[in-house]
Scaffold this motif. Structure first.
Motif, PDB file in Angstrom:
ATOM      1  N   THR A  85       0.820  -1.215   0.000  1.00  0.00           N
ATOM      2  CA  THR A  85       0.000   0.000   0.000  1.00  0.00           C
ATOM      3  C   THR A  85       0.851   1.261   0.000  1.00  0.00           C
ATOM      4  O   THR A  85       1.792   1.387   0.793  1.00  0.00           O
ATOM      5  CB  THR A  85      -0.938   0.000   1.216  1.00  0.00           C
TER       6      THR A  85
ATOM      7  N   TYR B 136      -3.051   0.684  -3.917  1.00  0.00           N
ATOM      8  CA  TYR B 136      -4.192   0.981  -3.045  1.00  0.00           C
ATOM      9  C   TYR B 136      -4.378  -0.173  -2.059  1.00  0.00           C
ATOM     10  O   TYR B 136      -4.088  -1.331  -2.374  1.00  0.00           O
ATOM     11  CB  TYR B 136      -5.431   1.138  -3.922  1.00  0.00           C
TER      12      TYR B 136
ATOM     13  N   CYS C 145      -9.903  -2.220  -1.222  1.00  0.00           N
ATOM     14  CA  CYS C 145     -10.318  -2.613  -2.568  1.00  0.00           C
ATOM     15  C   CYS C 145     -11.348  -3.743  -2.513  1.00  0.00           C
ATOM     16  O   CYS C 145     -12.240  -3.834  -3.360  1.00  0.00           O
ATOM     17  CB  CYS C 145      -9.104  -3.052  -3.375  1.00  0.00           C
TER      18      CYS C 145
END
Length: 278
Positions: A147, A177, A182
């Motif tokens: 991340t 991300y 997600c």
């Protein structure tokens, strides 16, 4: 005097403008010509011309990696073009290939694009040059980005949701991300699997651009996602519209497929050519 109806219409127009600006695409920048010599363009016949449909990248002298959703099981007249910067301009660096065979990962799921990876066997090895070279890809046991790590990608995909396409190769620097977010229900939910990573870039406020989101889009599929010069992902899919804040681009994690890649590429080209396509 302005009527109440006119006020409502103006407010609606303003709201739409805000949505389009926050959800729009910031299309990266044009790459330096041939600075990404591994890039491939998969093209289909359209009249007397060829039309770009998906990207890919060179991984060996006769092999291109891409996304399974880009391809049927048969070549159907498709070509692969290497050494290209401009889609339309003649370039001495371009090398065009027929497709000898397509190997879509047998576990590819078209419902959620899980295992979205494919290999293309070209009809001959490419001629190495400054404009055409293979790129390393991450193998099992390697370290994938986490991340907020910066990754980069490139392609000839759409620069907006109206389908406008650039003529020259564009590149994009984005951030990984959170996989937890997600897979959240207000992002991709159960569609998101352990074989995927998400990435995009949101311009921090105050943003110098009216468009706050950088993302890949239609036509970029099959292209590489790189981390420190090594391919770690394949551009797969995202939301129904590109650039949505809660729908980052999804990329297939290449290191999860080392055994399949090795077994597929171990097949002799001559033997593959003699076999019927499946």
């Amino acid at each position: 005097m302005v009527s109440g109806k006119e006020v409502l219409v103006a407010a609606a127009v303003f709201a739409v403008a805000l949505i389009s600006h926050s959800e729009g695409i910031m299309g990266g920048r044009e790459a330096v010509a041939h600075s990404r010599p591994y890039m491939a363009s998969i093209q289909v016949p359209e009249g007397n011309r060829l039309k770009h449909i998906c990207g890919g990248f060179v991984v060996a002298d006769q092999w291109v990696m891409t996304a399974a959703h880009c391809l049927p099981n048969e070549p159907d007249g498709r070509k692969v073009v290497l050494g290209m910067h401009s889609l339309s301009q003649p370039e001495a660096t371009k090398q065009t290939f027929d497709i000898l065979r397509i190997y879509n990962n047998p576990t590819f799921n078209p419902l959620n694009y899980d295992n979205d990876i494919a290999l293309i066997l070209l009809d001959r090895p490419f001629v190495p040059s400054e404009a055409v070279k293979a790129v390393p890809f991450l193998r099992a046991g390697g370290t994938n980005p986490t991340t907020d790590d910066e990754v980069d990608t490139a392609g000839w995909g759409a620069s907006n949701n109206l389908g406008s396409r650039p003529d020259a190769l564009k590149e994009l620097f984005i951030d990984v991300y959170s996989p937890g977010l997600c897979g959240n229900s207000n992002h991709f939910g159960s569609k998101f699997t352990q074989n995927m990573m998400c990435a995009h870039r949101v311009c921090p406020k105050p943003c110098p651009s009216r468009i706050r989101k950088e993302d890949t889009c239609d036509g970029d599929s099959g292209g590489p996602l790189l981390f420190n010069g090594v391919v770690v992902g394949i551009t797969s899919n995202g939301g129904r519209k590109c650039g949505q804040l809660r729908k980052p681009g999804i990329y297939t994690i290449v290191s999860h497929y080392t055994d399949w890649i090795d077994a597929t590429m171990a097949q002799q080209p001559a033997a593959a050519a003699a076999e019927p396509s499946s």
